[in-house]
Motif scaffolding. Structure first.
Motif, PDB file in Angstrom:
ATOM      1  N   UNK A  21       0.836  -1.196   0.000  1.00 31.08           N
ATOM      2  CA  UNK A  21       0.000   0.000   0.000  1.00 31.08           C
ATOM      3  C   UNK A  21       0.874   1.251   0.000  1.00 31.08           C
ATOM      4  N   UNK A  22       0.348   2.329  -0.566  1.00 33.02           N
ATOM      5  CA  UNK A  22       1.137   3.541  -0.755  1.00 33.02           C
ATOM      6  C   UNK A  22       1.567   4.160   0.562  1.00 33.02           C
ATOM      7  N   UNK A  23       0.732   4.073   1.600  1.00 28.45           N
ATOM      8  CA  UNK A  23       1.089   4.655   2.890  1.00 28.45           C
ATOM      9  C   UNK A  23       2.338   3.990   3.462  1.00 28.45           C
ATOM     10  N   UNK A  24       2.432   2.662   3.329  1.00 23.90           N
ATOM     11  CA  UNK A  24       3.614   1.952   3.805  1.00 23.90           C
ATOM     12  C   UNK A  24       4.854   2.385   3.039  1.00 23.90           C
ATOM     13  N   UNK A  25       4.734   2.456   1.714  1.00 22.50           N
ATOM     14  CA  UNK A  25       5.858   2.877   0.887  1.00 22.50           C
ATOM     15  C   UNK A  25       6.283   4.296   1.244  1.00 22.50           C
ATOM     16  N   UNK A  26       5.293   5.183   1.427  1.00 21.16           N
ATOM     17  CA  UNK A  26       5.613   6.577   1.741  1.00 21.16           C
ATOM     18  C   UNK A  26       6.332   6.702   3.077  1.00 21.16           C
ATOM     19  N   UNK A  31      11.213   7.734   6.106  1.00 11.16           N
ATOM     20  CA  UNK A  31      12.156   7.360   7.155  1.00 11.16           C
ATOM     21  C   UNK A  31      13.535   7.029   6.590  1.00 11.16           C
ATOM     22  N   UNK A  32      13.568   6.400   5.420  1.00  9.69           N
ATOM     23  CA  UNK A  32      14.859   6.067   4.821  1.00  9.69           C
ATOM     24  C   UNK A  32      15.661   7.334   4.556  1.00  9.69           C
ATOM     25  N   UNK A  33      15.009   8.333   3.965  1.00 12.27           N
ATOM     26  CA  UNK A  33      15.749   9.565   3.693  1.00 12.27           C
ATOM     27  C   UNK A  33      16.082  10.297   4.993  1.00 12.27           C
ATOM     28  N   UNK A  82      11.611   0.416  -5.475  1.00  9.87           N
ATOM     29  CA  UNK A  82      12.912   1.034  -5.677  1.00  9.87           C
ATOM     30  C   UNK A  82      13.206   2.016  -4.558  1.00  9.87           C
ATOM     31  N   UNK A  83      14.371   1.901  -3.974  1.00 10.14           N
ATOM     32  CA  UNK A  83      14.746   2.763  -2.851  1.00 10.14           C
ATOM     33  C   UNK A  83      14.668   4.243  -3.225  1.00 10.14           C
ATOM     34  N   UNK A  84      15.261   4.579  -4.357  1.00  5.68           N
ATOM     35  CA  UNK A  84      15.310   5.985  -4.761  1.00  5.68           C
ATOM     36  C   UNK A  84      13.926   6.552  -4.995  1.00  5.68           C
ATOM     37  N   UNK A  85      13.044   5.762  -5.612  1.00  7.93           N
ATOM     38  CA  UNK A  85      11.703   6.272  -5.891  1.00  7.93           C
ATOM     39  C   UNK A  85      10.903   6.461  -4.602  1.00  7.93           C
ATOM     40  N   UNK A  86      11.146   5.611  -3.608  1.00  9.13           N
ATOM     41  CA  UNK A  86      10.442   5.749  -2.333  1.00  9.13           C
ATOM     42  C   UNK A  86      10.893   7.002  -1.589  1.00  9.13           C
ATOM     43  N   UNK A  87      12.186   7.318  -1.678  1.00  5.84           N
ATOM     44  CA  UNK A  87      12.720   8.474  -0.955  1.00  5.84           C
ATOM     45  C   UNK A  87      12.499   9.801  -1.690  1.00  5.84           C
ATOM     46  N   UNK A  88      12.421   9.747  -3.006  1.00 10.61           N
ATOM     47  CA  UNK A  88      12.412  10.970  -3.821  1.00 10.61           C
ATOM     48  C   UNK A  88      11.391  12.029  -3.401  1.00 10.61           C
ATOM     49  N   UNK A  89      10.124  11.668  -3.062  1.00 10.62           N
ATOM     50  CA  UNK A  89       9.150  12.709  -2.717  1.00 10.62           C
ATOM     51  C   UNK A  89       9.504  13.500  -1.459  1.00 10.62           C
ATOM     52  N   UNK A  90      10.426  12.984  -0.652  1.00  6.17           N
ATOM     53  CA  UNK A  90      10.705  13.608   0.642  1.00  6.17           C
ATOM     54  C   UNK A  90      12.037  14.360   0.679  1.00  6.17           C
ATOM     55  N   UNK A  91      12.746  14.328  -0.439  1.00  5.77           N
ATOM     56  CA  UNK A  91      14.019  15.029  -0.480  1.00  5.77           C
ATOM     57  C   UNK A  91      13.814  16.535  -0.322  1.00  5.77           C
ATOM     58  N   UNK A  92      12.873  17.097  -1.064  1.00  6.97           N
ATOM     59  CA  UNK A  92      12.660  18.547  -1.022  1.00  6.97           C
ATOM     60  C   UNK A  92      12.190  19.041   0.350  1.00  6.97           C
ATOM     61  N   UNK A  93      11.133  18.442   0.954  1.00  4.54           N
ATOM     62  CA  UNK A  93      10.693  18.962   2.258  1.00  4.54           C
ATOM     63  C   UNK A  93      11.719  18.777   3.369  1.00  4.54           C
ATOM     64  N   UNK A  94      12.412  17.651   3.400  1.00  2.59           N
ATOM     65  CA  UNK A  94      13.415  17.452   4.452  1.00  2.59           C
ATOM     66  C   UNK A  94      14.629  18.342   4.238  1.00  2.59           C
ATOM     67  N   UNK A  95      15.001  18.532   2.977  1.00  2.00           N
ATOM     68  CA  UNK A  95      16.118  19.432   2.698  1.00  2.00           C
ATOM     69  C   UNK A  95      15.769  20.857   3.101  1.00  2.00           C
ATOM     70  N   UNK A  96      14.533  21.275   2.805  1.00  2.00           N
ATOM     71  CA  UNK A  96      14.092  22.615   3.188  1.00  2.00           C
ATOM     72  C   UNK A  96      14.122  22.785   4.701  1.00  2.00           C
TER      73      UNK A  96
END
Length: 230
Positions: A21-26, A31-33, A82-96
């Protein structure tokens, strides 16, 4: 749409297996990032350490954060994501968040890791209780303290004991961290409907208020442990 291809180092999900499910992946991607950036920050903090003992302690904590990162990546592999695809949506908010809360010194870095990271971890724990096994147990285990809490408390209290004036500055810094962390969580919630859905699914507004109250109570307890006013 959930990404189901696996990284070169991972094992694809078996044919016919149900997509996660998408919530688990998200949450796993978030958390990975988060663990990856925690490893980077603690390694940097180790270089700022005033003593060799502090440097060694933080280096060990950084290694523990990377171990957590690897464990989450292995769970993503198991799910065929894919690890990168799971982390990608959170790079911008965590970096900010990290760019807007760059610590000015060693003490601010300790408070950031103890206060800022833990209020986010409390929020993730509330979500994690609604995940399926074994992802739920993994997330809760990864969110365990790596020893940084006791380390930060001891060092911050010692600094306040030597120079009480730093308490006011650090208390203001901690309040800013909380505000920025909540803003980050809100941004992630708006962008990722699946995560928001887990919280909405807890029931009525009273249940949501109880979650928020637990998070803020834990924050107040941490502030008191540091010797700072919430």
């Amino acid at each position: 749409m959930t990404q189901t291809s696996s990284p070169p180092s991972g094992t694809p999900a078996p044919d016919g297996a149900a997509a996660p499910d998408q919530a688990t992946v998200d949450l796993l991607g978030l958390l990975a990032y988060g663990e990856l950036t925690a490893f980077e920050r603690m390694a940097t903090d180790a270089r700022m350490s005033p003593t060799l003992g502090d440097k060694m302690a933080l280096a060990a904590m950084a290694a523990a954060e990377f171990t957590h990162f690897q464990a989450i990546c292995e769970e993503l592999d198991r799910l065929g994501v894919t690890r990168e695809s799971a982390m990608a949506p959170f790079v911008a908010p965590l970096t900010a968040f990290h760019n807007s809360t760059a610590p000015a010194d060693w003490l601010e870095s300790l408070v950031k890791a103890y206060v800022g990271d833990n209020i986010a971890a409390d929020f993730y724990r509330e979500i994690a209780t609604r995940l399926p096994s074994p992802s739920r147990e993994l997330v809760l285990r990864v969110l365990d303290d790596t020893g940084h809490g006791a380390f930060a408390i001891e060092r911050v209290r010692a600094a306040i004991g030597e120079n009480p004036i730093v308490a006011g500055r650090l208390a203001l810094w901690a309040r800013r961290l909380v505000g920025e962390a909540l803003t980050q969580a809100q941004r992630v919630g708006v962008d990722r409907d699946a995560l928001t859905g887990l919280l909405v699914g807890v029931g009525d507004l009273d249940a949501l208020a109880a979650i928020f109250n637990r998070i803020m109570a834990a924050h107040s307890a941490r502030m008191a442990a540091l010797g700072l006013s919430a």
